[in-house]
Motif scaffolding. Structure first.
Motif, PDB file in Angstrom:
ATOM      1  N   ASP A 133      33.200 -12.685 -20.869  1.00 44.75           N
ATOM      2  CA  ASP A 133      33.657 -11.476 -21.542  1.00 44.75           C
ATOM      3  C   ASP A 133      33.077 -11.370 -22.950  1.00 44.75           C
ATOM      4  OD1 ASP A 133      35.143 -10.446 -19.455  1.00 44.75           O
ATOM      5  OD2 ASP A 133      37.025 -11.367 -20.110  1.00 44.75           O
ATOM      6  N   ASP A 134      32.973 -12.513 -23.631  1.00 40.26           N
ATOM      7  CA  ASP A 134      32.370 -12.514 -24.976  1.00 40.26           C
ATOM      8  C   ASP A 134      30.910 -12.073 -24.906  1.00 40.26           C
ATOM      9  OD1 ASP A 134      34.715 -13.497 -26.161  1.00 40.26           O
ATOM     10  OD2 ASP A 134      34.095 -15.587 -25.864  1.00 40.26           O
ATOM     11  N   ARG A 136      29.493 -10.343 -22.522  1.00 40.02           N
ATOM     12  CA  ARG A 136      29.429  -8.938 -22.126  1.00 40.02           C
ATOM     13  C   ARG A 136      29.664  -8.019 -23.325  1.00 40.02           C
ATOM     14  NH1 ARG A 136      32.220  -5.872 -16.937  1.00 40.02           N
ATOM     15  NH2 ARG A 136      31.720  -3.762 -17.635  1.00 40.02           N
ATOM     16  N   ALA A 137      30.615  -8.350 -24.163  1.00 42.91           N
ATOM     17  CA  ALA A 137      30.879  -7.525 -25.348  1.00 42.91           C
ATOM     18  C   ALA A 137      29.668  -7.514 -26.272  1.00 42.91           C
ATOM     19  CB  ALA A 137      32.112  -8.046 -26.077  1.00 42.91           C
ATOM     20  N   ARG A 138      29.059  -8.684 -26.468  1.00 44.55           N
ATOM     21  CA  ARG A 138      27.879  -8.785 -27.339  1.00 44.55           C
ATOM     22  C   ARG A 138      26.712  -7.967 -26.791  1.00 44.55           C
ATOM     23  NH1 ARG A 138      24.058 -13.123 -26.766  1.00 44.55           N
ATOM     24  NH2 ARG A 138      25.630 -14.586 -26.016  1.00 44.55           N
ATOM     25  N   ALA A 141      27.384  -4.102 -26.668  1.00 47.86           N
ATOM     26  CA  ALA A 141      27.245  -3.500 -28.000  1.00 47.86           C
ATOM     27  C   ALA A 141      25.774  -3.334 -28.365  1.00 47.86           C
ATOM     28  CB  ALA A 141      27.961  -4.360 -29.037  1.00 47.86           C
ATOM     29  N   HIS A 168      27.811  -4.056 -17.562  1.00 44.17           N
ATOM     30  CA  HIS A 168      28.102  -3.048 -18.585  1.00 44.17           C
ATOM     31  C   HIS A 168      27.559  -1.687 -18.159  1.00 44.17           C
ATOM     32  CE1 HIS A 168      28.731  -1.314 -22.558  1.00 44.17           C
ATOM     33  NE2 HIS A 168      27.487  -0.849 -22.507  1.00 44.17           N
ATOM     34  N   SER A 174      34.391  -7.386 -14.988  1.00 39.54           N
ATOM     35  CA  SER A 174      33.772  -8.660 -15.352  1.00 39.54           C
ATOM     36  C   SER A 174      34.011  -9.734 -14.302  1.00 39.54           C
ATOM     37  CB  SER A 174      34.308  -9.144 -16.706  1.00 39.54           C
ATOM     38  OG  SER A 174      33.822  -8.355 -17.762  1.00 39.54           O
TER      39      SER A 174
END
Length: 204
Positions: A133-134, A136-138, A141, A168, A174
């Motif tokens: 998840d970390d 994917r967020a990075r 963005a 994404h 996820s």
């Protein structure tokens, strides 16, 4: 709307990857063994013959080339015939205390933790590791911050980053991250449309 196209290239397999050794990730340390060995060089030669010209043709001869900070990704980009700029957002997952260790050794020492890592996208490896998840967020963005111009981007990166980018783009859960297999030197293409990012079949 201008179209931004991103070609995501999974770096070549070196001895560490073939041995199941987790990368040092975003820590900035080099790979634990040589970056491109003879097998990787041979694979890169075949990749360059197959993909270099078609990707540039699709980009109308001009592309912005980026790479993960990892030595193996930078070496892959160079061997593929590109001059690349390092993009921190494309870094491998940070594996915390697992970085540089073989998966088989982690399985023997902490099997429950490794099992959780393979199932739970929110699980973080001990010692400051990143969850899926970390990542994917990075990566999400980074994708969404790319300028909306008629541009092609070629990015040499890691399987975990490419999984994150695809999920994404698709808006997929996820939890499906382990259902995506990203082989070394595979090519994944994404394109931005008025409705958002879409996945494109690679050239044949």
């Amino acid at each position: 709307m201008m179209a931004t196209k991103v070609w995501l290239i999974s770096h070549a397999a070196n001895a560490a990857l073939r041995a199941g050794v987790l990368s040092a990730g975003i820590s900035g340390a080099d790979e634990p063994v040589e970056s491109l060995d003879a097998r990787a060089v041979e694979a890169m030669d075949a990749w360059r013959a197959r993909w270099h010209a078609p990707i540039l043709a699709s980009a109308r001869g001009a592309a912005r080339v980026l790479t993960s900070p990892a030595e193996i990704a930078q070496a892959s980009a160079t061997a593929a015939g590109f001059e690349a700029v390092v993009a921190p957002a494309l870094a491998e997952t940070a594996y915390g205390e697992w970085a540089g260790r073989r998966l088989i050794d982690i399985a023997r020492g902490t099997p429950d933790a490794l099992a959780a890592w393979t199932r739970d996208p929110a699980f973080r490896p001990p010692g400051g590791g990143e969850s899926f998840d970390d990542v994917r967020a990075r990566v999400g963005a980074w994708l969404d911050a790319l300028p909306q111009i008629d541009e092609a981007i070629v990015a040499f990166t890691h399987a975990s980053v490419i999984r994150a980018a695809v999920l994404h783009a698709l808006g997929a859960p996820s939890a499906t991250f382990r259902q995506l297999e990203i082989a070394p030197l595979s090519v994944t293409a994404l394109r931005r449309t008025a409705q958002g990012w879409v996945w494109m079949a690679a050239l044949t």
